[in-house]
Design a protein around this motif. Structure first.
Motif, PDB file in Angstrom:
ATOM      1  N   ALA A 140      29.987 -47.360 -10.789  1.00  0.00           N
ATOM      2  CA  ALA A 140      29.141 -47.908 -11.855  1.00  0.00           C
ATOM      3  C   ALA A 140      27.926 -47.050 -12.175  1.00  0.00           C
ATOM      4  CB  ALA A 140      28.676 -49.315 -11.477  1.00  0.00           C
ATOM      5  N   ARG A 141      27.591 -46.121 -11.301  1.00  0.00           N
ATOM      6  CA  ARG A 141      26.354 -45.361 -11.482  1.00  0.00           C
ATOM      7  C   ARG A 141      26.257 -44.665 -12.834  1.00  0.00           C
ATOM      8  NH1 ARG A 141      24.736 -41.454  -7.031  1.00  0.00           N
ATOM      9  NH2 ARG A 141      24.566 -39.750  -8.459  1.00  0.00           N
ATOM     10  N   PRO A 142      27.303 -44.027 -13.349  1.00  0.00           N
ATOM     11  CA  PRO A 142      27.177 -43.422 -14.676  1.00  0.00           C
ATOM     12  C   PRO A 142      26.777 -44.439 -15.753  1.00  0.00           C
ATOM     13  CG  PRO A 142      29.083 -42.541 -13.575  1.00  0.00           C
ATOM     14  CD  PRO A 142      28.577 -43.676 -12.719  1.00  0.00           C
ATOM     15  N   PHE A 143      27.313 -45.674 -15.659  1.00  0.00           N
ATOM     16  CA  PHE A 143      26.912 -46.705 -16.616  1.00  0.00           C
ATOM     17  C   PHE A 143      25.435 -47.031 -16.468  1.00  0.00           C
ATOM     18  CE2 PHE A 143      31.144 -47.859 -18.019  1.00  0.00           C
ATOM     19  CZ  PHE A 143      30.897 -48.438 -19.249  1.00  0.00           C
ATOM     20  N   ALA A 144      24.985 -47.176 -15.245  1.00  0.00           N
ATOM     21  CA  ALA A 144      23.586 -47.516 -15.002  1.00  0.00           C
ATOM     22  C   ALA A 144      22.653 -46.419 -15.495  1.00  0.00           C
ATOM     23  CB  ALA A 144      23.369 -47.768 -13.512  1.00  0.00           C
ATOM     24  N   ASP A 145      23.114 -45.174 -15.432  1.00  0.00           N
ATOM     25  CA  ASP A 145      22.292 -44.030 -15.826  1.00  0.00           C
ATOM     26  C   ASP A 145      22.479 -43.616 -17.279  1.00  0.00           C
ATOM     27  OD1 ASP A 145      21.422 -43.920 -13.213  1.00  0.00           O
ATOM     28  OD2 ASP A 145      22.775 -42.296 -12.642  1.00  0.00           O
ATOM     29  N   ALA A 146      23.359 -44.277 -18.000  1.00  0.00           N
ATOM     30  CA  ALA A 146      23.720 -43.857 -19.361  1.00  0.00           C
ATOM     31  C   ALA A 146      22.552 -44.008 -20.327  1.00  0.00           C
ATOM     32  CB  ALA A 146      24.909 -44.661 -19.863  1.00  0.00           C
ATOM     33  N   ARG A 147      22.699 -43.325 -21.449  1.00  0.00           N
ATOM     34  CA  ARG A 147      21.673 -43.393 -22.498  1.00  0.00           C
ATOM     35  C   ARG A 147      21.557 -44.795 -23.072  1.00  0.00           C
ATOM     36  NH1 ARG A 147      24.646 -38.788 -24.561  1.00  0.00           N
ATOM     37  NH2 ARG A 147      25.456 -40.345 -25.957  1.00  0.00           N
ATOM     38  N   GLU A 148      22.593 -45.602 -22.928  1.00  0.00           N
ATOM     39  CA  GLU A 148      22.604 -46.970 -23.454  1.00  0.00           C
ATOM     40  C   GLU A 148      22.494 -47.968 -22.305  1.00  0.00           C
ATOM     41  OE1 GLU A 148      22.494 -47.803 -26.613  1.00  0.00           O
ATOM     42  OE2 GLU A 148      22.606 -45.714 -27.238  1.00  0.00           O
ATOM     43  N   PRO A 149      21.337 -48.081 -21.673  1.00  0.00           N
ATOM     44  CA  PRO A 149      21.222 -48.981 -20.522  1.00  0.00           C
ATOM     45  C   PRO A 149      21.442 -50.450 -20.884  1.00  0.00           C
ATOM     46  CG  PRO A 149      19.064 -48.197 -21.196  1.00  0.00           C
ATOM     47  CD  PRO A 149      20.081 -47.435 -22.008  1.00  0.00           C
ATOM     48  N   ASP A 150      21.321 -50.794 -22.164  1.00  0.00           N
ATOM     49  CA  ASP A 150      21.573 -52.177 -22.565  1.00  0.00           C
ATOM     50  C   ASP A 150      23.004 -52.580 -22.255  1.00  0.00           C
ATOM     51  OD1 ASP A 150      18.994 -52.560 -23.408  1.00  0.00           O
ATOM     52  OD2 ASP A 150      19.437 -52.230 -25.523  1.00  0.00           O
ATOM     53  N   ASP A 151      23.962 -51.655 -22.372  1.00  0.00           N
ATOM     54  CA  ASP A 151      25.351 -51.976 -22.052  1.00  0.00           C
ATOM     55  C   ASP A 151      25.464 -52.406 -20.598  1.00  0.00           C
ATOM     56  OD1 ASP A 151      26.191 -51.384 -24.620  1.00  0.00           O
ATOM     57  OD2 ASP A 151      26.857 -49.364 -24.109  1.00  0.00           O
ATOM     58  N   PHE A 152      24.832 -51.686 -19.700  1.00  0.00           N
ATOM     59  CA  PHE A 152      24.897 -52.029 -18.287  1.00  0.00           C
ATOM     60  C   PHE A 152      24.244 -53.388 -18.026  1.00  0.00           C
ATOM     61  CE2 PHE A 152      23.419 -51.611 -13.815  1.00  0.00           C
ATOM     62  CZ  PHE A 152      24.661 -51.524 -13.224  1.00  0.00           C
ATOM     63  N   ARG A 153      23.118 -53.644 -18.666  1.00  0.00           N
ATOM     64  CA  ARG A 153      22.455 -54.945 -18.505  1.00  0.00           C
ATOM     65  C   ARG A 153      23.336 -56.083 -19.007  1.00  0.00           C
ATOM     66  NH1 ARG A 153      17.722 -51.892 -19.280  1.00  0.00           N
ATOM     67  NH2 ARG A 153      17.736 -52.074 -21.532  1.00  0.00           N
ATOM     68  N   VAL A 154      24.010 -55.873 -20.121  1.00  0.00           N
ATOM     69  CA  VAL A 154      24.912 -56.903 -20.660  1.00  0.00           C
ATOM     70  C   VAL A 154      26.062 -57.142 -19.690  1.00  0.00           C
ATOM     71  CG1 VAL A 154      26.537 -57.442 -22.521  1.00  0.00           C
ATOM     72  CG2 VAL A 154      24.282 -56.531 -23.064  1.00  0.00           C
ATOM     73  N   GLU A 155      26.582 -56.084 -19.089  1.00  0.00           N
ATOM     74  CA  GLU A 155      27.658 -56.242 -18.111  1.00  0.00           C
ATOM     75  C   GLU A 155      27.184 -57.068 -16.927  1.00  0.00           C
ATOM     76  OE1 GLU A 155      28.343 -52.106 -17.710  1.00  0.00           O
ATOM     77  OE2 GLU A 155      29.531 -52.036 -19.545  1.00  0.00           O
TER      78      GLU A 155
END
Length: 145
Positions: free
Chosen positions: A90-105
């Motif tokens: 999951a780390r790439p998601f957490a570090d992505a330019r779109e952190p809102d996606d990770f928060r929504v997940e």
């Protein structure tokens, strides 16, 4: 390693302990993998591949409420009191330019955990769901020999 209900952000080094404890206790484990990619389409595809879903999750629209309903229904249909799923990459998601996606997940997973824990939403058959997400670097990551 304790397997408490809820959504837990852990390091990659913690996952073997989670998996060992789940196996020892006979808890079904599902592994979600996004292969280092950070787009929502990949996340939805990973969920379709790894988790039991009811109703099936469509491929044409990426709707978070639909994802939550589908995962909730699929886990409930397992008819088991406990379930663990892990997302080790999951780390790439957490570090992505779109952190809102990770928060929504994370919010989506928390909704699933809460609703499946409630006897009134599960026909008196709650399921304790433990989600372990590894966005934090493990002790071995980032070190050089």
């Amino acid at each position: 390693m304790m397997i408490d209900s809820g959504v837990h952000e852990v390091s990659g080094a913690d996952l073997p302990g989670v998996l060992d404890e789940a196996a020892r206790r006979g808890i079904p484990v599902f592994t979600l993998s996004t292969g280092g990619r950070t787009d929502v389409e990949t996340f939805f595809a990973a969920v379709r591949k790894a988790l039991p879903l009811d109703p099936p999750l469509g491929t044409f629209r990426l709707v978070w409420d639909g994802l939550a309903d589908s995962v909730r229904g699929g886990l409930h249909e397992l008819d088991t009191p406990r379930v663990v799923f892990v997302w080790p990459d999951a780390r790439p998601f957490a570090d992505a330019r779109e952190p809102d996606d990770f928060r929504v997940e994370l919010v989506t997973f928390r909704q699933v955990v809460r609703s499946l824990a409630e006897p009134r939403y599960t026909g008196g058959r709650p399921t304790r769901v433990s989600v372990f997400i590894a966005p934090a670097p493990s002790d071995q990551e980032g070190t050089t020999p």
